[in-house]
Design a protein around this motif. Structure first.
Motif, short mmCIF file in Angstrom:
data_model
loop_
_atom_site.label_atom_id
_atom_site.label_comp_id
_atom_site.label_asym_id
_atom_site.label_seq_id
_atom_site.Cartn_x
_atom_site.Cartn_y
_atom_site.Cartn_z
N GLY A 172 0.81 -1.13 0.01
CA GLY A 172 0.05 -0.01 -0.02
C GLY A 172 0.74 1.23 -0.20
N TYR A 173 2.16 1.19 0.44
CA TYR A 173 3.00 2.32 0.51
C TYR A 173 3.74 2.68 -0.92
CZ TYR A 173 2.72 1.78 5.54
OH TYR A 173 2.18 1.74 6.63
N VAL A 174 3.56 1.68 -2.01
CA VAL A 174 4.05 1.74 -3.11
C VAL A 174 3.30 2.71 -4.36
CG1 VAL A 174 5.31 0.53 -5.16
CG2 VAL A 174 5.52 -0.45 -3.03
N ASN A 175 3.77 3.69 -4.71
CA ASN A 175 3.13 4.81 -5.47
C ASN A 175 3.40 4.38 -7.10
OD1 ASN A 175 2.52 6.02 -3.20
ND2 ASN A 175 4.37 7.16 -3.35
N LYS A 176 4.83 3.91 -7.45
CA LYS A 176 5.02 3.42 -8.79
C LYS A 176 5.53 2.06 -8.74
CE LYS A 176 5.23 8.18 -10.67
NZ LYS A 176 6.10 9.28 -11.24
N PHE A 177 5.38 1.33 -9.66
CA PHE A 177 6.22 0.08 -9.69
C PHE A 177 6.23 -0.51 -11.14
CE2 PHE A 177 6.33 -4.65 -9.82
CZ PHE A 177 7.37 -4.81 -8.99
N LYS A 178 7.21 -1.24 -11.68
CA LYS A 178 7.40 -1.81 -12.98
C LYS A 178 8.30 -3.11 -12.86
CE LYS A 178 8.75 -0.82 -17.65
NZ LYS A 178 9.21 0.11 -18.68
N GLY A 179 7.80 -4.18 -13.15
CA GLY A 179 8.52 -5.50 -12.96
C GLY A 179 8.30 -6.25 -14.40
N SER A 180 9.72 -6.75 -14.78
CA SER A 180 9.65 -7.51 -15.93
C SER A 180 10.28 -8.95 -15.77
CB SER A 180 10.62 -6.58 -17.09
OG SER A 180 10.93 -7.39 -18.25
N TYR A 181 9.97 -9.89 -16.41
CA TYR A 181 10.52 -11.09 -16.27
C TYR A 181 10.66 -11.54 -17.60
CZ TYR A 181 11.44 -15.69 -14.36
OH TYR A 181 11.98 -17.04 -13.76
N LYS A 182 11.94 -11.91 -18.16
CA LYS A 182 12.10 -12.17 -19.39
C LYS A 182 12.82 -13.78 -19.30
CE LYS A 182 13.18 -8.05 -22.23
NZ LYS A 182 12.55 -7.08 -21.20
N LEU A 196 15.13 -10.87 -14.64
CA LEU A 196 14.26 -10.18 -13.72
C LEU A 196 14.68 -8.97 -13.61
CD1 LEU A 196 11.66 -10.36 -12.07
CD2 LEU A 196 13.13 -11.17 -10.15
N THR A 197 13.76 -7.86 -13.61
CA THR A 197 14.33 -6.61 -13.52
C THR A 197 12.97 -5.79 -12.85
OG1 THR A 197 13.49 -5.62 -15.54
CG2 THR A 197 15.77 -6.08 -15.32
N TYR A 198 13.03 -4.91 -11.82
CA TYR A 198 12.02 -4.20 -11.29
C TYR A 198 12.62 -2.67 -10.71
CZ TYR A 198 13.63 -5.56 -6.57
OH TYR A 198 14.45 -5.53 -5.37
N SER A 199 11.72 -1.83 -10.80
CA SER A 199 11.86 -0.57 -10.27
C SER A 199 10.38 -0.06 -9.74
CB SER A 199 12.38 0.42 -11.23
OG SER A 199 11.37 0.65 -12.12
N GLY A 200 10.79 0.57 -8.54
CA GLY A 200 9.77 1.18 -7.63
C GLY A 200 9.96 2.31 -6.85
N LYS A 201 8.87 3.18 -6.50
CA LYS A 201 8.95 4.11 -5.65
C LYS A 201 7.83 4.06 -4.70
CE LYS A 201 11.39 7.47 -8.57
NZ LYS A 201 11.29 8.79 -9.30
N GLY A 202 8.11 4.67 -3.49
CA GLY A 202 6.95 4.72 -2.30
C GLY A 202 6.99 5.72 -1.33
N SER A 211 13.01 4.64 -2.99
CA SER A 211 12.87 4.08 -4.39
C SER A 211 13.93 2.89 -4.22
CB SER A 211 13.46 5.25 -5.31
OG SER A 211 14.68 5.55 -5.04
N ALA A 212 13.68 1.91 -5.33
CA ALA A 212 14.41 0.77 -5.30
C ALA A 212 14.58 0.14 -6.72
CB ALA A 212 14.08 -0.26 -4.31
#
Length: 256
Positions: A172-182, A196-202, A211-212
């Motif tokens: 619930g604290y995460v505002n933006k997220f993008k996850g990819s699995y190739k 596997l890549t991901y990035s997010g902000k909260g 941010s991570a």
């Protein structure tokens, strides 16, 4: 104009339908290959793990490293992990050093602490973990690339936030997220690599933000009836109101 328009729409619909059918066939190839490679064939090898983690900046910067080697084996009798006498002596020595100075770096001890059954099973039996990941993902597309002198197909999945964070309150604290699995597969539908890549902000409350981002690459090899992970590299970083962190790690398995 009115006569051609329906034909264009029909062509687009046909193309979309054909693409979806091709994707479904490729996904089926992958799933069937993974099911066949979830066997109990005996497997063993030498695992080397190393990592470096940095937190903070300037005089408050803290570095933690890990480096350990162990022998793994799995069969119908279960999972076995063994350390050499030299490694056991080093762990004992680092335990004594930590009693005298809790800030001292202890590479062997740090490495041993992350080698639990939950982290080792996906190495020696990788098929189920990939099946679990793609079952949560949404297939976005397929392409072909050159990979170590062979043509492989790349299945690109979009992964939801709950694939990475189990706790509902934290999500619930995460505002933006993008996850990819190739998933890179060969002609038999067998995975040779995953990316596997991901990035997010909260943010939480009025004073805390974070941010991570991370990139995890794994390579695989078929051993009997198993899909075995022979290499994994991790590169990640995060930044928050109170702390910055970078992490780099490597897991390498040499099969016997």
């Amino acid at each position: 104009m009115n006569i051609l328009q329906p034909s264009k729409l029909a062509l687009l619909a046909l193309t979309f339908s054909f693409t979806q059918t091709v994707w479904a066939d490729i996904l089926t190839d992958l799933q069937q290959a993974l099911v066949k490679l979830d066997g109990s064939h005996p497997v063993s090898g030498v695992l080397k793990v190393s990592f470096s983690e940095s937190r903070g900046e300037g005089k408050d910067k803290k570095l933690k490293t890990g480096a350990i080697k162990s022998t793994l084996s799995e069969s119908m009798e279960g999972l076995d992990i063994r350390y050499s006498k030299d490694v056991l002596v080093q762990i004992a020595e680092e335990n004594r050093l930590k009693l005298a100075d809790e800030e001292v770096d202890t590479p062997a001890l740090n490495g041993a602490e992350i080698l639990s059954a939950s982290s080792l099973i996906p190495i020696l039996s990788s098929a189920q973990k990939i099946l679990d990941a793609i079952s949560k993902g949404k297939l976005r597309g397929e392409s072909k690339i050159e990979y170590f002198d062979q043509q492989v197909r790349v299945l690109d999945f979009e992964l939801p936030l709950d694939s990475f964070i189990d706790d509902k309150k934290t999500r619930g604290y995460v505002n933006k997220f993008k996850g990819s699995y190739k998933v890179l597969i060969n002609d038999q539908g067998v995975p040779v690599e995953t990316r596997l890549t991901y990035s997010g902000k909260g943010s939480a409350y009025l004073f805390f933000s974070m941010s991570a981002e991370s990139e995890i690459t794994s390579q695989f090899k078929v051993e009997g009836t198993r899909l075995v992970r022979i290499n994994k590299t991790v590169e990640s970083s995060s930044s928050s109101t109170f702390n910055d962190r970078t992490y780099s790690g490597s897991w390498t398995l040499a099969l016997h």
